[in-house]
Design a protein around this motif. Structure first.
Motif, PDB file in Angstrom:
ATOM      1  N   PHE A  20     -11.676  41.127  48.450  1.00  0.00           N
ATOM      2  CA  PHE A  20     -12.139  41.009  47.004  1.00  0.00           C
ATOM      3  C   PHE A  20     -12.542  41.994  46.233  1.00  0.00           C
ATOM      4  CE2 PHE A  20     -14.320  38.790  43.816  1.00  0.00           C
ATOM      5  CZ  PHE A  20     -13.612  38.510  43.168  1.00  0.00           C
ATOM      6  N   TYR A  21     -13.607  42.196  47.582  1.00  0.00           N
ATOM      7  CA  TYR A  21     -14.370  43.436  47.084  1.00  0.00           C
ATOM      8  C   TYR A  21     -13.664  44.538  46.841  1.00  0.00           C
ATOM      9  CZ  TYR A  21     -18.547  39.412  47.927  1.00  0.00           C
ATOM     10  OH  TYR A  21     -18.794  38.161  47.928  1.00  0.00           O
ATOM     11  N   THR A  22     -13.137  45.095  47.458  1.00  0.00           N
ATOM     12  CA  THR A  22     -11.987  46.022  46.986  1.00  0.00           C
ATOM     13  C   THR A  22     -11.427  46.218  45.829  1.00  0.00           C
ATOM     14  OG1 THR A  22     -12.349  47.076  49.500  1.00  0.00           O
ATOM     15  CG2 THR A  22     -10.667  48.441  48.452  1.00  0.00           C
ATOM     16  N   TYR A  23     -11.731  47.270  44.954  1.00  0.00           N
ATOM     17  CA  TYR A  23     -10.443  47.434  43.678  1.00  0.00           C
ATOM     18  C   TYR A  23      -9.270  47.833  43.680  1.00  0.00           C
ATOM     19  CZ  TYR A  23      -8.680  49.382  39.586  1.00  0.00           C
ATOM     20  OH  TYR A  23      -8.408  50.205  38.538  1.00  0.00           O
ATOM     21  N   ARG A  24      -8.988  48.025  43.463  1.00  0.00           N
ATOM     22  CA  ARG A  24      -6.934  48.121  44.370  1.00  0.00           C
ATOM     23  C   ARG A  24      -6.413  48.597  43.416  1.00  0.00           C
ATOM     24  NH1 ARG A  24      -6.913  47.995  49.198  1.00  0.00           N
ATOM     25  NH2 ARG A  24      -8.035  45.724  50.812  1.00  0.00           N
TER      26      ARG A  24
ATOM     27  N   GLY B 176     -18.022  46.692  32.909  1.00  0.00           N
ATOM     28  CA  GLY B 176     -17.284  45.247  32.103  1.00  0.00           C
ATOM     29  C   GLY B 176     -16.108  44.685  32.836  1.00  0.00           C
ATOM     30  N   THR B 177     -15.182  45.720  32.581  1.00  0.00           N
ATOM     31  CA  THR B 177     -13.917  45.441  32.645  1.00  0.00           C
ATOM     32  C   THR B 177     -13.618  44.893  33.728  1.00  0.00           C
ATOM     33  OG1 THR B 177     -13.269  47.215  31.162  1.00  0.00           O
ATOM     34  CG2 THR B 177     -11.673  46.528  32.772  1.00  0.00           C
ATOM     35  N   VAL B 178     -12.820  43.787  33.584  1.00  0.00           N
ATOM     36  CA  VAL B 178     -12.343  42.373  34.753  1.00  0.00           C
ATOM     37  C   VAL B 178     -11.839  42.759  35.740  1.00  0.00           C
ATOM     38  CG1 VAL B 178     -11.785  40.036  35.902  1.00  0.00           C
ATOM     39  CG2 VAL B 178     -13.580  40.155  33.873  1.00  0.00           C
ATOM     40  N   LEU B 179     -11.556  43.188  37.349  1.00  0.00           N
ATOM     41  CA  LEU B 179     -10.723  43.413  37.716  1.00  0.00           C
ATOM     42  C   LEU B 179     -10.080  42.571  39.071  1.00  0.00           C
ATOM     43  CD1 LEU B 179     -13.421  47.048  38.923  1.00  0.00           C
ATOM     44  CD2 LEU B 179     -11.380  46.451  37.154  1.00  0.00           C
ATOM     45  N   ALA B 180     -10.672  41.870  39.041  1.00  0.00           N
ATOM     46  CA  ALA B 180     -10.449  40.343  40.067  1.00  0.00           C
ATOM     47  C   ALA B 180     -10.515  39.413  39.708  1.00  0.00           C
ATOM     48  CB  ALA B 180     -10.147  40.865  41.654  1.00  0.00           C
ATOM     49  N   THR B 181     -10.243  38.030  39.836  1.00  0.00           N
ATOM     50  CA  THR B 181     -10.811  36.955  39.985  1.00  0.00           C
ATOM     51  C   THR B 181     -10.552  36.217  40.637  1.00  0.00           C
ATOM     52  OG1 THR B 181      -8.906  35.888  38.049  1.00  0.00           O
ATOM     53  CG2 THR B 181     -11.131  37.099  37.291  1.00  0.00           C
ATOM     54  N   ARG B 182     -11.781  34.645  41.183  1.00  0.00           N
ATOM     55  CA  ARG B 182     -10.722  34.047  42.469  1.00  0.00           C
ATOM     56  C   ARG B 182     -11.654  33.049  41.939  1.00  0.00           C
ATOM     57  NH1 ARG B 182     -12.950  36.227  48.313  1.00  0.00           N
ATOM     58  NH2 ARG B 182     -15.328  36.405  47.771  1.00  0.00           N
TER      59      ARG B 182
ATOM     60  N   GLY C  44     -25.662  46.218  43.633  1.00  0.00           N
ATOM     61  CA  GLY C  44     -24.506  46.800  43.627  1.00  0.00           C
ATOM     62  C   GLY C  44     -23.942  46.740  45.223  1.00  0.00           C
ATOM     63  N   PRO C  45     -22.214  47.446  45.551  1.00  0.00           N
ATOM     64  CA  PRO C  45     -21.929  47.340  46.227  1.00  0.00           C
ATOM     65  C   PRO C  45     -22.309  48.074  47.102  1.00  0.00           C
ATOM     66  CG  PRO C  45     -20.606  49.188  44.714  1.00  0.00           C
ATOM     67  CD  PRO C  45     -21.980  48.614  43.924  1.00  0.00           C
ATOM     68  N   GLN C  46     -23.523  49.259  47.000  1.00  0.00           N
ATOM     69  CA  GLN C  46     -23.965  49.589  48.971  1.00  0.00           C
ATOM     70  C   GLN C  46     -25.257  49.160  49.317  1.00  0.00           C
ATOM     71  OE1 GLN C  46     -23.888  53.872  48.658  1.00  0.00           O
ATOM     72  NE2 GLN C  46     -25.451  53.947  47.307  1.00  0.00           N
ATOM     73  N   ALA C  47     -25.878  48.163  48.573  1.00  0.00           N
ATOM     74  CA  ALA C  47     -27.537  47.525  48.071  1.00  0.00           C
ATOM     75  C   ALA C  47     -28.152  49.191  47.619  1.00  0.00           C
ATOM     76  CB  ALA C  47     -27.674  46.885  49.900  1.00  0.00           C
ATOM     77  N   ASP C  48     -28.179  49.303  47.039  1.00  0.00           N
ATOM     78  CA  ASP C  48     -29.547  50.147  46.425  1.00  0.00           C
ATOM     79  C   ASP C  48     -30.224  49.244  46.194  1.00  0.00           C
ATOM     80  OD1 ASP C  48     -28.027  52.293  46.973  1.00  0.00           O
ATOM     81  OD2 ASP C  48     -26.860  52.587  44.158  1.00  0.00           O
ATOM     82  N   PHE C  49     -31.036  49.231  46.846  1.00  0.00           N
ATOM     83  CA  PHE C  49     -32.633  48.361  46.309  1.00  0.00           C
ATOM     84  C   PHE C  49     -33.558  49.454  46.190  1.00  0.00           C
ATOM     85  CE2 PHE C  49     -36.869  46.782  48.576  1.00  0.00           C
ATOM     86  CZ  PHE C  49     -36.791  45.647  47.462  1.00  0.00           C
TER      87      PHE C  49
ATOM     88  N   ASN D  12     -18.702  46.195  41.524  1.00  0.00           N
ATOM     89  CA  ASN D  12     -18.847  45.103  41.853  1.00  0.00           C
ATOM     90  C   ASN D  12     -18.608  44.083  41.549  1.00  0.00           C
ATOM     91  OD1 ASN D  12     -21.935  45.169  43.073  1.00  0.00           O
ATOM     92  ND2 ASN D  12     -22.975  43.936  40.870  1.00  0.00           N
ATOM     93  N   VAL D  13     -19.465  42.844  42.399  1.00  0.00           N
ATOM     94  CA  VAL D  13     -18.986  41.270  41.621  1.00  0.00           C
ATOM     95  C   VAL D  13     -19.847  40.392  41.377  1.00  0.00           C
ATOM     96  CG1 VAL D  13     -18.418  39.276  43.622  1.00  0.00           C
ATOM     97  CG2 VAL D  13     -17.426  41.791  43.870  1.00  0.00           C
ATOM     98  N   ALA D  14     -19.760  39.258  40.572  1.00  0.00           N
ATOM     99  CA  ALA D  14     -20.958  38.840  39.733  1.00  0.00           C
ATOM    100  C   ALA D  14     -19.830  37.684  39.948  1.00  0.00           C
ATOM    101  CB  ALA D  14     -21.066  39.452  38.887  1.00  0.00           C
ATOM    102  N   SER D  15     -20.826  36.338  40.646  1.00  0.00           N
ATOM    103  CA  SER D  15     -20.578  34.723  40.266  1.00  0.00           C
ATOM    104  C   SER D  15     -20.711  34.013  39.077  1.00  0.00           C
ATOM    105  CB  SER D  15     -20.944  34.190  41.726  1.00  0.00           C
ATOM    106  OG  SER D  15     -20.667  34.997  42.700  1.00  0.00           O
ATOM    107  N   VAL D  16     -20.054  33.319  38.569  1.00  0.00           N
ATOM    108  CA  VAL D  16     -20.114  32.555  37.404  1.00  0.00           C
ATOM    109  C   VAL D  16     -19.949  30.596  37.764  1.00  0.00           C
ATOM    110  CG1 VAL D  16     -19.923  31.520  34.884  1.00  0.00           C
ATOM    111  CG2 VAL D  16     -19.470  34.380  35.457  1.00  0.00           C
TER     112      VAL D  16
END
Length: 429
Positions: free
Chosen positions: A29-33, A44-50, A153-158, A82-86
């Motif tokens: 799920f974390y990979t855009y295909r 902000g474009t939604v690429l996938a949902t679950r 972000g996806p690589q943890a840019d702390f 990137n991933v967010a949860s609602v």
């Protein structure tokens, strides 16, 4: 309100739902295909949902989580997925309002992101989000949907504040576009975050007018505490401290990662050991585990002055909130100044007192700067006797009530005139 939270907690503990999602390391799920390049898609474009269950410490709860893979922007302004949860409140979604909650999961590993914990992954660093479950329950018990982004972000840019801000703003865009969430483009938003979550909250507030003006128009206010303003000052403040010294090492690694700085030419043998140990570390692996660690221990003798590392000097102003725009929304900021309790003396004459990791003088200067540049709706509270962790408890008691008042249309308070002077917000190391 406390009874509602208690009821949620009981429900969390007593409900059995389907097994958690696959482990993040193998989770596709974390990979855009998609066929369209990310750069051709709007932020902000939604690429996938679950849809899955919200998990606490890998235990499923009856709360529904909608996870969104979405297009956003990294610290170097490159498109990323990137991933967010609602999280949906148990009584149903009110499409008129939602809260973007920014976690303090502080980590150098993407495996510790909030979305991984919410999906059921269990890791030591991921348990930080579980410690925030009472705050999240408070949001849900008030009827708000909670938008929780993987702000690093996806690589943890702390510690890369601008990236935190953009991932947060784009998570709001995505959440209000996805049909599954029940939110819409008209949903009003409150921003909430402490410590690492405050980095995301304040940077989102600062960047919104230019980066996401349509989102800025819907934000009713932001409440935050324990705020990182000028990382150069924090490096000096925590250097050699008992509890928080290792976090400076994390920040150096995170900023270097975010802006492609190669630290290897500057590191001492001790520095190479620390960088290797911290490369995928969570804050939970670091607190009180590197007592006395200093910049001078991390680098070769010729780089004992951080200003001699030009690549770092050239970058540090990019993550200095003092150089960012002034937010246009109401702000409530809490900051401790009793850091001696957590092992950081306030005797450094160049930075002064803080809460153990964040510098109170920097936060005061930021507030005064905001007040002087057009935003008088700023309320600042400093707690001289409290360190970072106790200030979290104090801030928590009023954070959501402040957000409630903003949603109810109550004018925000201001104490600009009474905020004492602080430190210069220059980016010097």
């Amino acid at each position: 309100m406390l009874s509602a939270i208690a009821a949620l907690s009981v429900a969390f503990a007593s409900t059995t739902v389907p097994a958690p999602a696959a482990h993040a390391a193998t989770d596709s799920f974390y990979t855009y295909r998609g066929a369209t390049p990310l750069g051709d898609l709007a932020p902000g474009t939604v690429l996938a949902t679950r849809t899955l269950s919200y998990h606490i410490a890998s235990i499923p709860t009856p709360i529904t989580a909608i996870q969104l893979l979405y297009r956003t922007t990294d610290a170097q302004l490159r498109p990323i997925a990137n991933v967010a949860s609602v999280l949906l409140p148990p009584g149903g979604v009110d499409p008129a309002k939602a809260v973007a909650y920014q976690s303090f999961y502080d980590s150098l590993s993407p495996e510790h992101g909030p979305s991984r914990s919410i999906a059921g992954d269990l890791s030591f660093g991921g348990m930080v989000l579980s410690s925030e479950s009472i705050l999240i329950a408070d949001i849900l018990s008030r009827g708000y949907a909670a938008i929780i982004a993987d702000t690093e972000g996806p690589q943890a840019d702390f510690a890369a504040g601008p990236e935190y801000g953009m991932t947060t703003l784009d998570s709001i865009r995505a959440a209000t576009q996805a049909r599954e969430t029940g939110l819409t483009a008209d949903t009003r938003i409150g921003l909430v975050g402490y410590s690492g979550g405050a980095i995301a909250t304040n940077w989102a507030a600062a960047l919104a007018p230019d980066y996401a003006p349509e989102v800025n128009d819907k934000i009713v206010g932001a409440t935050q505490g324990g705020l990182l303003v000028n990382p150069a000052h924090n490096l000096r403040y925590v250097s050699g401290s008992l509890g928080w010294a290792g976090v400076a090492g994390m920040a150096i690694i995170g900023i270097a990662r975010s802006y492609d700085i190669d630290l290897s030419p500057y590191l001492s043998d001790r520095g190479r050991q620390v960088v290797a140990a911290l490369r995928d570390a969570s804050i939970a692996n670091v607190l009180f585990q590197y007592p006395g660690l200093s910049w001078q221990q991390l680098v070769k003798p010729e780089y004992a002055d951080p200003n001699s590392v030009q690549a770092l000097v050239d970058t540090v102003d990019k993550v200095n909130l003092g150089s960012a725009p002034t937010p246009t929304i109401p702000l409530y900021i809490a900051q401790g100044a009793g850091g001696d309790i957590e092992g950081t003396p306030g005797s450094n004459p160049t930075v002064g007192r803080g809460d153990g990791v964040m510098v109170a003088g920097d936060v005061r200067s930021l507030v005064r700067q905001y007040c002087a540049t057009g935003n008088s709706a700023v309320e600042y509270h400093e707690y001289d006797g409290l360190s970072h962790i106790p200030t979290l408890a104090v801030w928590t008691t009023g954070a959501m009530a402040w957000i409630d008042a903003r949603f109810d249309g109550v004018p925000a308070g201001s104490n600009c005139a009474s905020v004492a002077p602080g430190n210069p917000l220059t980016a010097d190391l």
